[in-house]
Design an enzyme around this catalytic site. Sequence first.
Site, PDB file in Angstrom:
ATOM      1  N   TYR A  60      -6.134 -13.219  19.051  1.00  0.00           N
ATOM      2  CA  TYR A  60      -7.038 -12.272  18.386  1.00  0.00           C
ATOM      3  C   TYR A  60      -8.448 -12.398  19.002  1.00  0.00           C
ATOM      4  CZ  TYR A  60      -3.403 -11.689  14.949  1.00  0.00           C
ATOM      5  OH  TYR A  60      -2.077 -11.438  14.223  1.00  0.00           O
ATOM      6  N   HIS A  84     -10.899  -8.991  18.359  1.00  0.00           N
ATOM      7  CA  HIS A  84     -11.645  -8.198  17.420  1.00  0.00           C
ATOM      8  C   HIS A  84     -13.273  -8.255  18.110  1.00  0.00           C
ATOM      9  CE1 HIS A  84      -8.460  -8.597  14.487  1.00  0.00           C
ATOM     10  NE2 HIS A  84      -8.691  -9.914  14.633  1.00  0.00           N
ATOM     11  N   GLU A  92      -4.540  -7.903  18.524  1.00  0.00           N
ATOM     12  CA  GLU A  92      -4.421  -6.822  17.712  1.00  0.00           C
ATOM     13  C   GLU A  92      -4.474  -5.432  18.391  1.00  0.00           C
ATOM     14  OE1 GLU A  92      -7.183  -8.897  18.370  1.00  0.00           O
ATOM     15  OE2 GLU A  92      -9.157  -7.604  18.800  1.00  0.00           O
TER      16      GLU A  92
HETATM   17  N1  LIG Z   1      -9.078 -10.231   7.339  1.00  0.00           N
HETATM   18  C1  LIG Z   1      -8.130 -10.716   7.846  1.00  0.00           C
HETATM   19  O1  LIG Z   1      -7.708 -12.071   7.723  1.00  0.00           O
HETATM   20  C2  LIG Z   1      -7.168  -9.689   8.339  1.00  0.00           C
HETATM   21  C3  LIG Z   1      -7.607  -8.593   8.526  1.00  0.00           C
HETATM   22  N2  LIG Z   1      -6.951  -7.736   9.333  1.00  0.00           N
HETATM   23  C4  LIG Z   1      -7.328  -6.341   9.341  1.00  0.00           C
HETATM   24  O2  LIG Z   1      -7.039  -5.256   8.259  1.00  0.00           O
HETATM   25  C5  LIG Z   1      -7.099  -4.014   8.661  1.00  0.00           C
HETATM   26  C6  LIG Z   1      -5.933  -3.060   8.527  1.00  0.00           C
HETATM   27  O3  LIG Z   1      -4.954  -3.334   9.468  1.00  0.00           O
HETATM   28  P1  LIG Z   1      -3.406  -2.938   9.379  1.00  0.00           P
HETATM   29  O4  LIG Z   1      -3.055  -2.546   7.996  1.00  0.00           O
HETATM   30  O5  LIG Z   1      -2.504  -3.763  10.157  1.00  0.00           O
HETATM   31  O6  LIG Z   1      -3.497  -1.735  10.090  1.00  0.00           O
HETATM   32  P2  LIG Z   1      -2.673  -0.325  10.211  1.00  0.00           P
HETATM   33  O7  LIG Z   1      -2.856   0.506  11.406  1.00  0.00           O
HETATM   34  O8  LIG Z   1      -1.383  -0.595   9.924  1.00  0.00           O
HETATM   35  O9  LIG Z   1      -3.187   0.761   8.995  1.00  0.00           O
HETATM   36  C7  LIG Z   1      -4.323   1.186   8.924  1.00  0.00           C
HETATM   37  C8  LIG Z   1      -4.538   2.478   8.067  1.00  0.00           C
HETATM   38  O10 LIG Z   1      -5.828   3.058   7.719  1.00  0.00           O
HETATM   39  C9  LIG Z   1      -5.599   4.258   7.597  1.00  0.00           C
HETATM   40  N3  LIG Z   1      -6.968   4.765   7.766  1.00  0.00           N
HETATM   41  C10 LIG Z   1      -7.830   5.120   8.824  1.00  0.00           C
HETATM   42  N4  LIG Z   1      -9.075   5.687   8.561  1.00  0.00           N
HETATM   43  C11 LIG Z   1      -8.893   5.571   7.100  1.00  0.00           C
HETATM   44  C12 LIG Z   1      -9.738   6.268   6.025  1.00  0.00           C
HETATM   45  N5  LIG Z   1     -10.928   6.723   6.418  1.00  0.00           N
HETATM   46  N6  LIG Z   1      -9.531   6.549   4.804  1.00  0.00           N
HETATM   47  C13 LIG Z   1      -8.194   5.898   4.708  1.00  0.00           C
HETATM   48  N7  LIG Z   1      -7.303   5.424   5.512  1.00  0.00           N
HETATM   49  C14 LIG Z   1      -7.803   5.370   6.959  1.00  0.00           C
HETATM   50  C15 LIG Z   1      -4.767   4.789   8.952  1.00  0.00           C
HETATM   51  O11 LIG Z   1      -4.212   5.996   8.699  1.00  0.00           O
HETATM   52  C16 LIG Z   1      -3.676   3.656   8.866  1.00  0.00           C
HETATM   53  O12 LIG Z   1      -2.513   3.980   7.899  1.00  0.00           O
HETATM   54  C17 LIG Z   1      -7.498  -4.260  10.524  1.00  0.00           C
HETATM   55  O13 LIG Z   1      -8.959  -4.115  10.416  1.00  0.00           O
HETATM   56  C18 LIG Z   1      -7.179  -5.394  10.616  1.00  0.00           C
HETATM   57  O14 LIG Z   1      -7.652  -6.106  11.730  1.00  0.00           O
HETATM   58  C19 LIG Z   1      -5.505  -7.858   9.305  1.00  0.00           C
HETATM   59  C20 LIG Z   1      -4.961  -9.169   9.276  1.00  0.00           C
HETATM   60  C21 LIG Z   1      -5.804 -10.566   8.613  1.00  0.00           C
HETATM   61  C1  LIG Z   2      -5.678 -10.493  12.321  1.00  0.00           C
HETATM   62  C2  LIG Z   2      -6.624 -11.658  12.303  1.00  0.00           C
HETATM   63  O1  LIG Z   2      -7.739 -11.447  12.712  1.00  0.00           O
HETATM   64  C3  LIG Z   2      -6.020 -12.819  11.558  1.00  0.00           C
HETATM   65  O2  LIG Z   2      -5.078 -12.798  11.127  1.00  0.00           O
HETATM   66  O3  LIG Z   2      -7.039 -13.749  11.314  1.00  0.00           O
HETATM   67 MG   LIG Z   3      -9.351 -11.819  11.482  1.00  0.00          MG
END
Ligand SMILES: NC(=O)C1=CN([C@@H]2O[C@H](COP(=O)(O)OP(=O)(O)OC[C@H]3O[C@@H](n4cnc5c(N)ncnc54)[C@H](O)[C@@H]3O)[C@@H](O)[C@H]2O)C=CC1
Ligand SMILES: CC(=O)C(=O)O
Ligand SMILES: [Mg+2]
Length: 372
Positions: free
Chosen positions: A94, A96, A118
Amino acid sequence: MKIGCPKEIKPQEFRVGMTPNAAQEAVARGHEVIIETNAGMGSGFDNDSYVAAGARIVDTAEEVFATADMIVKVKEPQAVERKMLREGQLLFTYLHLAPDPDQTHDLLASGCTAIAYETVTDRNGGLPLLAPMSEVAGRLAPQVGSWTLQKANGGRGVLMGGVPGVGPAKVIVIGGGVVGTHAAKIAAGMGADVTVLDRSLPRLRYLDDVFGGTFKSQYSTAGATAELIQDADMVIGAVLIPGAAAPKLISRAQLSTMKPGAVLVDVAIDQGGCFETSKATTHADPIYEVDGVMHYCVANMPGAVARTSTIALGNATMPFLLALAGKGWKKACQDDPHLLAGLNVHAGQLTYEAVGTALGLDVVSPEAIVNA
Ligand SMILES: NC(=O)C1=CN([C@@H]2O[C@H](COP(=O)(O)OP(=O)(O)OC[C@H]3O[C@@H](n4cnc5c(N)ncnc54)[C@H](O)[C@@H]3O)[C@@H](O)[C@H]2O)C=CC1
Ligand SMILES: CC(=O)C(=O)O
Ligand SMILES: [Mg+2]
């Protein structure tokens, strides 16, 4: 190929880039696998399990970086790791990059080739190497959010499911992709009253078809968000524009319209966060308060359940890892446009459009690089 896997050094990051099973598959194909000592311990894989798989254990990260043609990790390389990357070396992890100019600069300066988990795509328009960790983070979000909602942690003191005679917590999930769907399922399973916002109508139709009785869906606009957050106990940020910096969907001024002790869980923090007041936190110190609203913004949430996460991530990365090791990155990317979509940096050039836009840097098309 020599494949190297160092121990993760981000605070409280217990995942590891390769499981013993992945090491065994690579060794069976004639590759040499070098694992830093104790790299798998946090996920329950000891050195002996890697040795049994045919891997070699070395004492230091320096040895891994100096020896390997390809470095396989979980988290973005930290500053000290970036100094060890070299020209021509392949990095698979990853990254980012959009919210991280320092890392981007260091990767460009190193001359390495970096493929970001990602941004690898699949034929259905999904992100197959993000999805398993999004499943984990999505399922964790209501769990950590409900802990934050507890009074002693600064929250409103609201129980997710309520009790007979007292209504449940109101949970808003912004973004109904992988994170959002899993978060909504778990929050609804805990008994909360859940509404998912997305700006994709096909996605809202899917959610309504499959989960119509379990949680509600609503089209995402600034107005709808402003209205819903006033009554929310918890808001989970789960939006993504692949590779790009997350859009800011709740401003600082709007926090004063929320209930004191309400909780924001910003899962999108790894792309910079979707709330104006979000800043990345760690598992050691995960929450903070702004204007009476609690924030949980851990950028590596799946690290908290390292064993589940390591195995889930390894299941998804292994075919790509084997293709990269077997064919070399260039041929593997020529053969698979979805893997090519993961190419973010090559030999001092940035190759991912949304990262260039976010950071104001020039971008070279990945197709031009693999076809050169
Ligand atoms: N903090 C952490 O440990 C982790 C963070 N993530 C992050 O979570 C986030 C979401 O990832 P996924 O669900 O896999 O992505 P995804 O692509 O499956 O879903 C994102 C959704 O957001 C929607 N979207 C975009 N702009 C929008 C808006 N203005 N209003 C409402 N919906 C909107 C899209 O239509 C899509 O359905 C990413 O930034 C990812 O990197 C993922 C895994 C771990
Ligand atoms: C998606 C990511 O950055 C994590 O799993 O930490
Ligand atoms: Mg992360």
